[in-house]
Scaffold this motif. Structure first.
Motif, short mmCIF file in Angstrom:
data_model
loop_
_atom_site.label_atom_id
_atom_site.label_comp_id
_atom_site.label_asym_id
_atom_site.label_seq_id
_atom_site.Cartn_x
_atom_site.Cartn_y
_atom_site.Cartn_z
N ALA A 70 0.83 -1.21 0.00
CA ALA A 70 0.00 0.00 0.00
C ALA A 70 0.86 1.26 0.00
CB ALA A 70 -0.93 0.00 1.22
N VAL A 71 1.99 1.23 0.70
CA VAL A 71 2.90 2.39 0.71
C VAL A 71 3.40 2.67 -0.69
CG1 VAL A 71 5.16 3.18 1.49
CG2 VAL A 71 3.58 2.13 3.12
N VAL A 72 3.73 1.61 -1.44
CA VAL A 72 4.15 1.79 -2.83
C VAL A 72 3.00 2.39 -3.64
CG1 VAL A 72 4.87 0.58 -4.93
CG2 VAL A 72 5.82 -0.08 -2.72
N GLY A 73 1.77 1.98 -3.36
CA GLY A 73 0.61 2.56 -4.04
C GLY A 73 0.47 4.05 -3.77
N VAL A 74 0.73 4.46 -2.55
CA VAL A 74 0.68 5.89 -2.22
C VAL A 74 1.76 6.65 -2.99
CG1 VAL A 74 1.00 7.57 -0.37
CG2 VAL A 74 -0.33 5.49 0.05
N ILE A 75 2.95 6.07 -3.09
CA ILE A 75 4.02 6.70 -3.86
C ILE A 75 3.62 6.84 -5.32
CG2 ILE A 75 6.39 6.41 -4.68
CD1 ILE A 75 7.00 4.99 -2.02
N GLY A 76 3.01 5.78 -5.88
CA GLY A 76 2.52 5.85 -7.26
C GLY A 76 1.47 6.92 -7.43
N HIS A 77 0.57 7.04 -6.47
CA HIS A 77 -0.47 8.07 -6.53
C HIS A 77 0.14 9.47 -6.53
CE1 HIS A 77 -4.35 9.99 -5.60
NE2 HIS A 77 -3.69 10.70 -4.69
N LEU A 78 1.09 9.72 -5.64
CA LEU A 78 1.73 11.03 -5.58
C LEU A 78 2.50 11.34 -6.86
CD1 LEU A 78 3.05 10.92 -1.89
CD2 LEU A 78 1.06 12.16 -2.77
N THR A 79 3.13 10.32 -7.44
CA THR A 79 3.85 10.50 -8.70
C THR A 79 2.89 10.88 -9.82
OG1 THR A 79 5.52 8.87 -8.04
CG2 THR A 79 5.35 9.38 -10.40
N ALA A 80 1.75 10.20 -9.87
CA ALA A 80 0.76 10.46 -10.93
C ALA A 80 0.21 11.87 -10.87
CB ALA A 80 -0.38 9.45 -10.84
N LEU A 81 0.23 12.50 -9.69
CA LEU A 81 -0.27 13.87 -9.57
C LEU A 81 0.57 14.86 -10.39
CD1 LEU A 81 -1.09 14.00 -5.74
CD2 LEU A 81 -2.73 13.93 -7.63
N PHE A 82 1.81 14.49 -10.70
CA PHE A 82 2.69 15.38 -11.47
C PHE A 82 2.55 15.17 -12.99
CE2 PHE A 82 4.67 15.19 -7.30
CZ PHE A 82 5.00 16.52 -7.08
N LEU A 83 1.75 14.20 -13.41
CA LEU A 83 1.52 14.02 -14.84
C LEU A 83 0.71 15.18 -15.39
CD1 LEU A 83 0.58 10.22 -14.86
CD2 LEU A 83 2.56 11.23 -16.01
#
Length: 469
Positions: free
Chosen positions: A444-457
């Motif tokens: 789930a922590v990796v999922g949160v990191i992915g979510h935060l990364t996607a916000l910069f798209l």
């Protein structure tokens, strides 16, 4: 091969797409179906959970380590030729695995032969899709179908594999893989054509291929070695990082000398593609990490057999199918960034439910809501991430970006099996509930990191660069 005026693909184009989608399906299936056979394989071959985890993880890391060289070889040998050769090697590996008398032979057949075969056949699938489906709309639909089949193969692998293993034997699941591969070869003989002629004189960066593969393998082995001591784990991780650093130094040296490297550094100068690659890695880490942890927990702790374990994953399959069926409609109404951001958020919620409900309630049903929601989230974001990365480059760099994209995705899968599996295996004997919760929390922590990364798209669709850029 063209689209008809009604927007439908021609018969030949449809056959090619079916071949590509089946190829991605069977490779994803091969990465997840063994998760529900942990008990059967362990008893039959005289091994344990760690032995099966090692086999699965090695298969995934071999794919990841050789995906970039595999994509580069397509320029030299030809896309279709590499695809067929990869399918043949994959099929041989499946047959060897089906007849394995022990863990060592299973590793040779599944981890090595099937892993190398996948690295040869998957880059051509994505390169040919980009070249054959020339306009953005048809290409998006094609990538949608291929990515959806990859997701279905990954999440339905436990269900299909569990059914075959319970009805016949775990060995029959590998025969199923060989039959699918044979069907793809027959289907692609006439329908798949390479629009770009290969260039046998094109140089191949052998040193770069060795360094990149060795670095990635050392990183994953470092995670797997966590139970064997902190210093061994750190040593392998540091060695992997140093080898990868040497790889990039080698790449820069070849570029300065005017020679063609294994991987152009220009690929990493595209901001949108870099973000897309991170989201791909995180997505597939969540897919494989969740699949392995839940499967191992159900079999080793709850005592479920293969078909019972696979049946639990029906919830994920249904969620992903529902989400994938609406993918084209969602893509017309929402930006790719929105779908990826929402997909990560939904998947993390599903992981939270998977931890909380299983902790407080007994039986099978507590697994269902979380797995279903995880399927919905994955189905929404797998295709947009692939399309963002592939569409960020022109025709001349499709071999490189396809290899890099598949490498990053499969590295995510291998890291998921290694990271989550290692956390679970460390406490499955004394504190199985705690190990289960910690492993899924890490995912789930990796999922949160992915979510935060996607916000910069970017909020709009990814731009398609002119050919050659």
């Amino acid at each position: 091969m063209t689209e008809t005026r009604t927007g439908r693909f021609s018969g030949e184009l449809r056959q090619a797409l079916v071949a590509f989608a089946l190829a991605q399906f069977i490779c994803s299936f091969a990465g997840s179906n063994m998760n529900v056979m942990i008990t059967d394989i362990s008893e039959d071959l005289g091994t344990d959970v760690q032995g099966v985890q090692l086999t699965i993880t090695l298969f995934l890391v071999v794919m990841a380590a050789l995906m970039i060289p595999g994509g580069k070889l397509t320029d030299r040998l030809g896309r279709k030729r590499c695809m067929v050769a990869g399918l043949a090697l994959f099929g041989v590996g499946a047959l060897v695995s089906a007849m394995a008398p022990g863990l060592g032979v299973l590793i040779i057949g599944n981890s090595i032969l099937e892993g190398v075969g996948t690295a040869l056949l998957i880059p051509p699938v994505y390169i040919l899709t980009t070249l054959i489906f020339t306009d953005l709309g048809s290409r998006a639909r094609a990538f949608g179908a291929i990515s959806a089949m990859g997701g279905i193969g990954a999440v339905a692998g436990p269900l299909i594999g569990g059914f075959i293993a319970s009805a016949i034997s775990w060995r029959a699941a590998f025969l199923f893989q060989a039959l699918i591969v044979l069907a793809i070869i027959v289907l692609s003989r006439r329908s798949v054509h390479d629009p770009v002629r290969p260039d046998p004189s094109r140089p191949f960066d052998v040193r770069g291929a060795v360094l990149s593969a060795a670095g990635l393998i050392l990183i994953v082995l470092g995670i797997l070695a966590a139970d064997d001591g902190l210093w061994l784990m750190l040593g392998l991780l540091v060695a992997g990082a140093l080898v990868l650093a040497g790889f990039f130094v080698s790449v820069r040296a070849r570029e300065r000398a005017g020679q063609e490297p294994l991987l152009s550094t220009s690929l990493f100068r595209n901001h949108i593609s870099n973000l897309g690659l991170i989201t791909q890695n995180a997505q597939w880490l969540m897919v494989m990490g969740t699949s392995f942890v839940v499967s191992a927990y159900l079999q080793v702790v709850r005592g479920y057999n293969a078909i019972e374990t696979g049946a639990v994953f029906t919830a994920t399959t249904v969620g992903l199918l529902l989400s994938s069926l609406g993918a084209e409609r969602f893509a017309r109404r929402r930006a790719q960034r929105t779908l990826i951001v929402a997909g990560f958020a939904v998947t993390v919620v599903g992981l939270a439910l998977l931890v909380l409900l299983v902790r407080f309630y007994a039986g099978v049903w507590p697994f269902v809501p979380g797995l279903f929601i995880i399927g919905l989230g994955l189905g929404a974001m797998l295709t947009p991430s692939v399309n963002i990365v592939q569409s960020a480059f022109g025709e001349q760099q499709q071999g490189e970006i396809s290899g890099l994209s598949r490498c990053v995705s499969n590295l995510g899968s291998s890291l998921g099996a290694a990271l989550a599996g290692t956390i679970l295996a460390a406490s499955i004997g004394d504190h199985p509930g705690r190990g289960y919760a910690l492993a899924l929390t890490a995912v789930a922590v990796v999922g949160v990191i992915g979510h935060l990364t996607a916000l910069f798209l970017p909020r709009g669709p990814a731009p398609v660069l002119p050919q050659g850029q």
